[in-house]
Design a protein around this motif. Structure first.
Motif, PDB file in Angstrom:
ATOM      1  N   VAL A   1       0.837  -1.192   0.000  1.00 17.00           N
ATOM      2  CA  VAL A   1       0.000   0.000   0.000  1.00 17.00           C
ATOM      3  C   VAL A   1       0.875   1.246   0.000  1.00 17.00           C
ATOM      4  O   VAL A   1       1.860   1.343   0.742  1.00 17.00           O
ATOM      5  CB  VAL A   1      -0.932   0.019   1.229  1.00 17.00           C
ATOM      6  CG1 VAL A   1      -1.782   1.289   1.239  1.00 17.00           C
ATOM      7  CG2 VAL A   1      -1.827  -1.212   1.238  1.00 17.00           C
ATOM      8  N   GLY A   2       0.517   2.224  -0.851  1.00 13.56           N
ATOM      9  CA  GLY A   2       1.253   3.472  -0.945  1.00 13.56           C
ATOM     10  C   GLY A   2       0.663   4.563  -0.068  1.00 13.56           C
ATOM     11  O   GLY A   2      -0.331   4.360   0.639  1.00 13.56           O
ATOM     12  N   ALA A   3       1.252   5.748  -0.137  1.00 10.00           N
ATOM     13  CA  ALA A   3       0.831   6.881   0.692  1.00 10.00           C
ATOM     14  C   ALA A   3      -0.589   7.334   0.375  1.00 10.00           C
ATOM     15  O   ALA A   3      -1.270   7.901   1.235  1.00 10.00           O
ATOM     16  CB  ALA A   3       1.804   8.038   0.504  1.00 10.00           C
ATOM     17  N   ASP A   4      -1.069   7.075  -0.854  1.00  5.95           N
ATOM     18  CA  ASP A   4      -2.419   7.513  -1.238  1.00  5.95           C
ATOM     19  C   ASP A   4      -3.497   6.498  -0.866  1.00  5.95           C
ATOM     20  O   ASP A   4      -4.675   6.694  -1.159  1.00  5.95           O
ATOM     21  CB  ASP A   4      -2.479   7.803  -2.737  1.00  5.95           C
ATOM     22  CG  ASP A   4      -2.161   6.576  -3.591  1.00  5.95           C
ATOM     23  OD1 ASP A   4      -1.845   5.505  -3.020  1.00  5.95           O
ATOM     24  OD2 ASP A   4      -2.208   6.694  -4.834  1.00  5.95           O
ATOM     25  N   GLY A   5      -3.096   5.403  -0.227  1.00  4.46           N
ATOM     26  CA  GLY A   5      -4.056   4.392   0.185  1.00  4.46           C
ATOM     27  C   GLY A   5      -4.313   3.304  -0.833  1.00  4.46           C
ATOM     28  O   GLY A   5      -4.959   2.296  -0.525  1.00  4.46           O
ATOM     29  N   LEU A   6      -3.810   3.485  -2.068  1.00  5.06           N
ATOM     30  CA  LEU A   6      -3.914   2.458  -3.096  1.00  5.06           C
ATOM     31  C   LEU A   6      -2.656   1.599  -3.084  1.00  5.06           C
ATOM     32  O   LEU A   6      -1.630   1.980  -2.503  1.00  5.06           O
ATOM     33  CB  LEU A   6      -4.092   3.102  -4.478  1.00  5.06           C
ATOM     34  CG  LEU A   6      -5.342   3.953  -4.690  1.00  5.06           C
ATOM     35  CD1 LEU A   6      -5.289   4.615  -6.065  1.00  5.06           C
ATOM     36  CD2 LEU A   6      -6.606   3.108  -4.565  1.00  5.06           C
ATOM     37  N   TYR A   7      -2.718   0.452  -3.740  1.00 10.07           N
ATOM     38  CA  TYR A   7      -1.499  -0.334  -3.879  1.00 10.07           C
ATOM     39  C   TYR A   7      -0.520   0.421  -4.769  1.00 10.07           C
ATOM     40  O   TYR A   7      -0.908   1.011  -5.779  1.00 10.07           O
ATOM     41  CB  TYR A   7      -1.796  -1.707  -4.493  1.00 10.07           C
ATOM     42  CG  TYR A   7      -2.584  -2.621  -3.589  1.00 10.07           C
ATOM     43  CD1 TYR A   7      -2.306  -2.712  -2.228  1.00 10.07           C
ATOM     44  CD2 TYR A   7      -3.626  -3.399  -4.090  1.00 10.07           C
ATOM     45  CE1 TYR A   7      -3.035  -3.552  -1.389  1.00 10.07           C
ATOM     46  CE2 TYR A   7      -4.356  -4.246  -3.262  1.00 10.07           C
ATOM     47  CZ  TYR A   7      -4.059  -4.311  -1.919  1.00 10.07           C
ATOM     48  OH  TYR A   7      -4.780  -5.144  -1.106  1.00 10.07           O
ATOM     49  N   GLU A   8       0.760   0.389  -4.401  1.00 10.22           N
ATOM     50  CA  GLU A   8       1.778   1.057  -5.210  1.00 10.22           C
ATOM     51  C   GLU A   8       2.675   0.064  -5.938  1.00 10.22           C
ATOM     52  O   GLU A   8       3.461   0.455  -6.802  1.00 10.22           O
ATOM     53  CB  GLU A   8       2.628   1.985  -4.353  1.00 10.22           C
ATOM     54  CG  GLU A   8       3.481   1.288  -3.300  1.00 10.22           C
ATOM     55  CD  GLU A   8       4.352   2.256  -2.525  1.00 10.22           C
ATOM     56  OE1 GLU A   8       4.209   3.488  -2.759  1.00 10.22           O
ATOM     57  OE2 GLU A   8       5.172   1.807  -1.700  1.00 10.22           O
ATOM     58  N   GLN A   9       2.566  -1.209  -5.605  1.00  6.21           N
ATOM     59  CA  GLN A   9       3.316  -2.240  -6.331  1.00  6.21           C
ATOM     60  C   GLN A   9       2.632  -3.587  -6.152  1.00  6.21           C
ATOM     61  O   GLN A   9       1.941  -3.818  -5.165  1.00  6.21           O
ATOM     62  CB  GLN A   9       4.762  -2.319  -5.827  1.00  6.21           C
ATOM     63  CG  GLN A   9       4.907  -2.725  -4.375  1.00  6.21           C
ATOM     64  CD  GLN A   9       6.349  -2.681  -3.897  1.00  6.21           C
ATOM     65  OE1 GLN A   9       7.094  -1.744  -4.164  1.00  6.21           O
ATOM     66  NE2 GLN A   9       6.763  -3.704  -3.166  1.00  6.21           N
ATOM     67  N   PHE A  10       2.782  -4.447  -7.151  1.00  2.00           N
ATOM     68  CA  PHE A  10       2.282  -5.812  -7.011  1.00  2.00           C
ATOM     69  C   PHE A  10       3.124  -6.768  -7.843  1.00  2.00           C
ATOM     70  O   PHE A  10       3.758  -6.395  -8.837  1.00  2.00           O
ATOM     71  CB  PHE A  10       0.801  -5.922  -7.391  1.00  2.00           C
ATOM     72  CG  PHE A  10       0.485  -5.850  -8.868  1.00  2.00           C
ATOM     73  CD1 PHE A  10       0.742  -6.912  -9.730  1.00  2.00           C
ATOM     74  CD2 PHE A  10      -0.122  -4.713  -9.397  1.00  2.00           C
ATOM     75  CE1 PHE A  10       0.429  -6.847 -11.090  1.00  2.00           C
ATOM     76  CE2 PHE A  10      -0.445  -4.638 -10.748  1.00  2.00           C
ATOM     77  CZ  PHE A  10      -0.166  -5.706 -11.588  1.00  2.00           C
ATOM     78  N   SER A  11       3.116  -8.008  -7.402  1.00  2.61           N
ATOM     79  CA  SER A  11       3.688  -9.106  -8.188  1.00  2.61           C
ATOM     80  C   SER A  11       2.561 -10.103  -8.416  1.00  2.61           C
ATOM     81  O   SER A  11       1.683 -10.281  -7.567  1.00  2.61           O
ATOM     82  CB  SER A  11       4.864  -9.765  -7.463  1.00  2.61           C
ATOM     83  OG  SER A  11       4.526 -10.116  -6.132  1.00  2.61           O
ATOM     84  N   MET A  12       2.575 -10.731  -9.586  1.00  4.53           N
ATOM     85  CA  MET A  12       1.478 -11.611  -9.979  1.00  4.53           C
ATOM     86  C   MET A  12       2.013 -12.827 -10.727  1.00  4.53           C
ATOM     87  O   MET A  12       2.969 -12.728 -11.502  1.00  4.53           O
ATOM     88  CB  MET A  12       0.496 -10.848 -10.870  1.00  4.53           C
ATOM     89  CG  MET A  12      -0.709 -11.655 -11.337  1.00  4.53           C
ATOM     90  SD  MET A  12      -1.607 -10.814 -12.674  1.00  4.53           S
ATOM     91  CE  MET A  12      -2.178  -9.356 -11.813  1.00  4.53           C
TER      92      MET A  12
END
Length: 233
Positions: free
Chosen positions: A154-165
């Motif tokens: 989770v990033g500073a804006d509350g959304l995810y800021e990185q993911f691996s899939m």
């Protein structure tokens, strides 16, 4: 009378336009051909050769994955995916439609931007971050990739800021695998990207860091810039 050089210069814009049109037709025909092949082979595509994708998830995904936090623009930075051969400037744009995650996956082939909509349907029974991934095009209903978000941050804006899939489908018993590492930034923090890859390896995701393909977004137009030609399928 125009010299050969003048004639060549005068014809250049037309030739350039014809080249773009020809490339567009080629991509369109390839998409149609692949859709036909997938619809024919679909009944034979089973998941016997794939690992249990859910087992690769970190505790961050298992305990609190929220697909609403995937919404928005993403930049792919490292990947393992035979379907992305010769592509560049890969981006994804996520939206949530009920409990279904939709990702507009865009790539470039030279001057042509090619976009396909990927549909992430929750598995039944639901497991956090685990989906059946298909595409919104003819024949797409026959091809479903087992997919799991391996890790999110989770990033500073509350959304995810990185993911691996990780995704996998078995074609005639042989696994066809896809691994993706993405962030919100055009230029990733290499140290953080390395941590993402090392964590995925620790979770058991089958890939080799050195064999991953790299996306260099510094050579790409901004996401808002118009393409010379855009093809949405």
């Amino acid at each position: 009378q125009a010299s050969p050089a003048q004639t060549s210069k005068q014809a250049s814009p037309t030739s350039h336009r014809a080249s773009i049109d020809g490339c567009a037709m080629t991509v369109g025909r390839l998409s149609s051909f692949l859709s036909l092949v997938l619809s024919l082979l679909g009944p034979q595509l089973v998941d016997a050769g794939c690992p249990d994708v859910a087992s690769f998830r970190t505790e961050a995904v298992i305990s609190s994955f929220d697909p609403a936090l995937v919404k928005g623009l993403w930049y792919e930075h490292r990947y393992k995916d035979p379907a992305q051969a010769l592509a560049s400037c890969q981006t994804m744009n996520g939206t949530l439609n009920g409990n279904i995650l939709e990702m507009d996956f865009s790539v470039r082939y030279g001057l042509i931007r090619f976009t396909i909509q990927e549909i992430y349907t929750p598995v039944d029974p639901p497991q956090p971050g685990v989906y059946s991934k298909g595409v919104n095009e003819p024949g797409g209903q026959f091809v479903k990739l087992q997919t799991a978000f391996v890790d999110v941050k989770v990033g500073a804006d509350g959304l995810y800021e990185q993911f691996s899939m990780y995704s996998c489908i078995s074609a005639l018993g042989l696994p066809v695998e896809e691994v993706i590492f993405a962030t919100r930034s055009r230029v990733p923090d290499e140290a953080e990207l390395d941590q993402m890859m090392q964590l995925a390896l620790k979770q058991g995701v089958p890939f080799n860091v050195e064999s991953l393909s790299k996306v260099d977004h510094s050579k790409c137009p901004t996401a808002a810039a118009p393409a010379a030609f855009s093809l949405l399928v």
